[in-house]
Write a protein that holds these residues in place. Structure first.
Motif: not given
Length: 318
Positions: A146-149, A183-192, A208-215, A241-248
């Motif tokens: 949840t942080s850039w650091w 309306n408020r929540r969103y998310g995306y996942l893919e399995e490897h 994750n919509d609470i994570g850092y820089h969610p798209v 191509a433009r979305t960073p991963i904030n959750t694994v």
């Protein structure tokens, strides 16, 4: 003739010994507190990453609690263990009426029901750790930044990514994915999954919509794929191509039907925003001047960032 003892010399020797003992105690105290202060300040990120590297599917929950302390949140969920090939074939070959076979399948399903304990740790306002445990064994764990650091490096198969920085496109495209947006929540996942080279582990990476820089994913509500929580190929390629991963989330021995059907994570990959957001200062009942000042600074920062993004978007359009 023995010389008489010198009281002043004895007093000085005793005083020097007490001074030496005081110096040793002070040195031990300083040496003891320096690592603690380092872990609480500049070394906090490195300390958390070092502790997270010790966690893996199959370890005991008590071991994780020994590393990070007691979890702040805990809940339970019920899952169904995948049936083996022998059980499936025997159910198909069972003799009798339809209702008899159906009752047998339901009984076998009840026998395969397991209770999963979900525990969540806050990582010093830098992220969250979530573990899913069966009895006292961790079968799956997930990290959200949840942080850039806080950008820990994670190996997904043989590819190294950094949470909060690496894009979804840095990983090979897979067909197993899920996207949702309300309306408020969103998310995306893919399995490897990489088979034996990956230790037969599954990696679920995404947003994750609470994570850092969610798209938020761009879903086409008229497309039939949207009903299955799937994105059309063109929009998915652009999104990756433009979305960073904030959750694994890493799974090793979690073999449940809910995972196969895509129903395990619900509305959140990893930490659940609706649960942890109530501990945010914005929702506290007892307030303080320091809390109000910090909230004002945070609101000012987010307003400044939003204005900057709007100016960048306007320049691109112009």
């Amino acid at each position: 003739m023995n010389p008489e003892p010198d009281p002043e010399r004895w007093y000085n020797t005793t005083l020097n010994l007490w001074q030496l003992a005081g110096v040793l105690v002070a040195v031990v105290t300083v040496v003891k507190w320096i690592p603690a202060l380092w872990r609480l300040t500049l070394g906090r990120r490195r300390h958390l990453i070092a502790q997270l590297r010790k966690i893996a599917p199959g370890v005991r929950h008590d071991y994780v609690e020994g590393l990070l302390g007691e979890p702040k949140w805990q809940s339970t969920m019920t899952c169904t263990r995948l049936a083996g090939i022998d059980a499936t074939e025997s159910a198909k070959a069972a003799k009798g009426s339809f209702w008899r076979v159906k009752a047998k399948e339901e009984a076998e399903k009840d026998d395969r029901g397991v209770e999963i304990t979900v525990r969540t740790w806050p990582l010093s306002r830098l992220g969250y750790l979530v573990t899913w445990s069966e009895k006292n064994t961790v079968v799956m764990y997930g990290i959200t930044t949840t942080s850039w650091w806080f950008r820990p490096r994670v190996l997904v198969g043989s590819t190294r990514i950094r949470l909060g920085k690496s894009l979804l496109a840095d990983l090979d495209r897979t067909e197993e994915h899920r996207a949702w947006r309300g309306n408020r929540r969103y998310g995306y996942l893919e399995e490897h999954f990489f088979g034996n080279p990956g230790g037969y582990r599954h990696w679920y990476v995404g947003v994750n919509d609470i994570g850092y820089h969610p798209v938020p994913p761009m879903l086409d509500w008229e497309a039939p794929e949207t009903e299955l929580n799937r994105m059309p190929d063109e929009k998915r390629n652009g999104y990756r191509a433009r979305t960073p991963i904030n959750t694994v989330v890493i799974s090793g021995i979690a073999l449940y039907e809910e995972l196969r059907k895509g129903e395990f994570f619900g509305r959140s990959l990893g930490v659940d925003q609706d649960m942890v957001r109530l501990s945010d200062p914005s929702y506290r009942v007892f307030d303080s001047r320091f809390t109000r000042a910090r909230l004002h600074v945070r609101d000012w920062w987010w307003e400044r960032r939003r204005n900057g993004l709007e100016r960048q978007a306007a320049k691109r359009v112009g």
